[in-house]
Design an enzyme around this catalytic site. Structure first.
Site, PDB file in Angstrom:
ATOM      1  N   CYS A 128       0.848  -1.206   0.000  1.00 25.44           N
ATOM      2  CA  CYS A 128       0.000   0.000   0.000  1.00 25.44           C
ATOM      3  C   CYS A 128       0.881   1.253   0.000  1.00 25.44           C
ATOM      4  O   CYS A 128       0.673   2.179  -0.795  1.00 25.44           O
ATOM      5  CB  CYS A 128      -0.916  -0.031   1.219  1.00 25.44           C
ATOM      6  SG  CYS A 128      -2.139   1.285   1.262  1.00 25.44           S
ATOM      7  N   CYS A 129       1.896   1.273   0.879  1.00 20.57           N
ATOM      8  CA  CYS A 129       2.811   2.418   0.910  1.00 20.57           C
ATOM      9  C   CYS A 129       3.572   2.532  -0.410  1.00 20.57           C
ATOM     10  O   CYS A 129       3.853   3.649  -0.863  1.00 20.57           O
ATOM     11  CB  CYS A 129       3.806   2.272   2.057  1.00 20.57           C
ATOM     12  SG  CYS A 129       3.206   2.789   3.665  1.00 20.57           S
ATOM     13  N   CYS A 211      -1.110   8.489   7.369  1.00 18.36           N
ATOM     14  CA  CYS A 211      -2.463   8.163   6.918  1.00 18.36           C
ATOM     15  C   CYS A 211      -3.317   7.733   8.120  1.00 18.36           C
ATOM     16  O   CYS A 211      -2.809   7.076   9.042  1.00 18.36           O
ATOM     17  CB  CYS A 211      -2.414   7.017   5.924  1.00 18.36           C
ATOM     18  SG  CYS A 211      -1.518   7.395   4.409  1.00 18.36           S
ATOM     19  N   CYS A 214      -3.346   4.103   9.580  1.00 19.27           N
ATOM     20  CA  CYS A 214      -2.073   3.594  10.118  1.00 19.27           C
ATOM     21  C   CYS A 214      -1.476   4.517  11.170  1.00 19.27           C
ATOM     22  O   CYS A 214      -0.278   4.444  11.463  1.00 19.27           O
ATOM     23  CB  CYS A 214      -1.080   3.393   8.977  1.00 19.27           C
ATOM     24  SG  CYS A 214      -1.695   2.314   7.675  1.00 19.27           S
ATOM     25  N   CYS A 237       7.633   4.205   5.697  1.00 19.01           N
ATOM     26  CA  CYS A 237       6.793   3.956   4.519  1.00 19.01           C
ATOM     27  C   CYS A 237       7.613   3.493   3.322  1.00 19.01           C
ATOM     28  O   CYS A 237       7.087   2.878   2.402  1.00 19.01           O
ATOM     29  CB  CYS A 237       6.005   5.215   4.161  1.00 19.01           C
ATOM     30  SG  CYS A 237       7.038   6.638   3.823  1.00 19.01           S
TER      31      CYS A 237
HETATM   32 FE1  SF4 Z   1      -1.406   2.724   2.995  1.00 22.17          FE
HETATM   33 FE2  SF4 Z   1      -1.110   3.049   5.631  1.00 22.17          FE
HETATM   34 FE3  SF4 Z   1       0.995   3.325   3.971  1.00 22.17          FE
HETATM   35 FE4  SF4 Z   1      -0.960   5.150   4.009  1.00 22.17          FE
HETATM   36  S1  SF4 Z   1       0.496   4.656   5.673  1.00 22.17           S
HETATM   37  S2  SF4 Z   1      -0.013   4.342   2.215  1.00 22.17           S
HETATM   38  S3  SF4 Z   1      -2.794   3.835   4.354  1.00 22.17           S
HETATM   39  S4  SF4 Z   1      -0.188   1.441   4.417  1.00 22.17           S
END
Ligand code: SF4
Length: 254
Positions: A128-129, A211, A214, A237
């Site tokens: 996701c990151c 985010c 998280c 991240c």
């Molecule tokens: Fe995804 Fe969490 Fe990374 Fe944001 S901090 S990009 S929601 S995994």
């Protein structure tokens, strides 16, 4: 003893001895006059980033040089963070680029929901990151020669040896960390002294804000970054460390 050489007159990266004793404003002035419109800054509007933006606005007024500024708009930033972005634009007259996620995120999210019934941040936060932050960063900085970040050495173990100015081999440009040797107290002293706008979530127990899925508030005395990816081994991240090969392999499938 502090050197007095005016490094704003040269494109040469100043010696470490000068950088380590220079103020963030001196480092930023050198960066602005050296890189001009080839200088950019990434910010998620943490306290450190807000302090740097205030310094940059003052230096813009002094030098006439406006740096590029961008925010990785992951789609999951807190409403308070989005509001702060607009507030900073209004306060300082900046136009901040919003960088959207890599298109691979769509297929990755679909697969996560199909296989697990959950969003990607729950099933594979590294991926996701990668799609929401790391992959979009490359195109965001490809036309620049240097980028400014707001990291401090005492934030995490992986940041402990961060250079104030040095090569960023991952993205093939120069990385400038003007606050690398500042403490949290120095950052907040600057903010208070200069009435810098900051995220109201800081007053609700969020020393470090990413985010919303998280990020958790932390109790007094806990590590400032313990609310990021709380309960997992994940600490970064991927913008400031190497992305692991397993994540890159999974990303290549989308
Ligand atoms: Fe995804 Fe969490 Fe990374 Fe944001 S901090 S990009 S929601 S995994």
């Amino acid at each position: 003893m502090k050197q007095t050489t005016d490094y704003t007159q040269t494109a040469t990266i100043p010696p470490t001895e000068w950088l380590e004793s220079a103020t963030p404003q001196e480092i930023l002035r050198w960066a602005l006059t050296t890189y001009g419109d080839k200088l950019t800054m990434a910010t998620a509007f943490g306290a450190e980033g807000c302090a740097l933006l205030d310094m940059l606005a003052r230096l813009r007024d002094e030098t006439g040089i406006t740096p590029d500024i961008f925010n990785l708009e992951t789609g999951y930033q807190f409403p308070q963070t989005l509001a702060l972005c607009k507030k900073i634009e209004e306060r300082y007259g900046f136009s901040i680029r919003r960088i959207r996620p890599d298109e691979g995120i769509v297929a990755a999210e679909e697969q996560s929901k199909a296989e697990h019934g959950k969003p990607l941040y729950k099933t594979d936060p590294n991926l996701c990151c990668y799609f929401r932050k790391v992959a979009p960063l490359g195109p965001a900085i490809e036309n620049f020669d240097a980028w400014i970040t707001a990291i401090r050495r005492d934030q995490t173990a992986s940041r402990a040896n961060a250079a104030i100015v040095g090569p960023d081999d991952k993205f093939d440009l120069t990385k400038i960390n003007p606050l690398a040797n500042w403490t949290k107290d120095q950052v907040w002293a600057y903010i208070k002294e200069n009435d810098v706008p900051t995220n109201p979530l800081h007053d609700q127990g969020f020393p470090s804000i990413g985010c919303w899925p998280c990020t958790r508030p932390v109790a007094a005395g806990q590590d400032d970054r313990s609310g990021r990816w709380a309960g997992t081994e994940k600490k970064e991240c991927g913008l400031h460390i190497e992305v692991n090969s397993a994540t890159l392999t999974r990303a290549s499938n989308f």
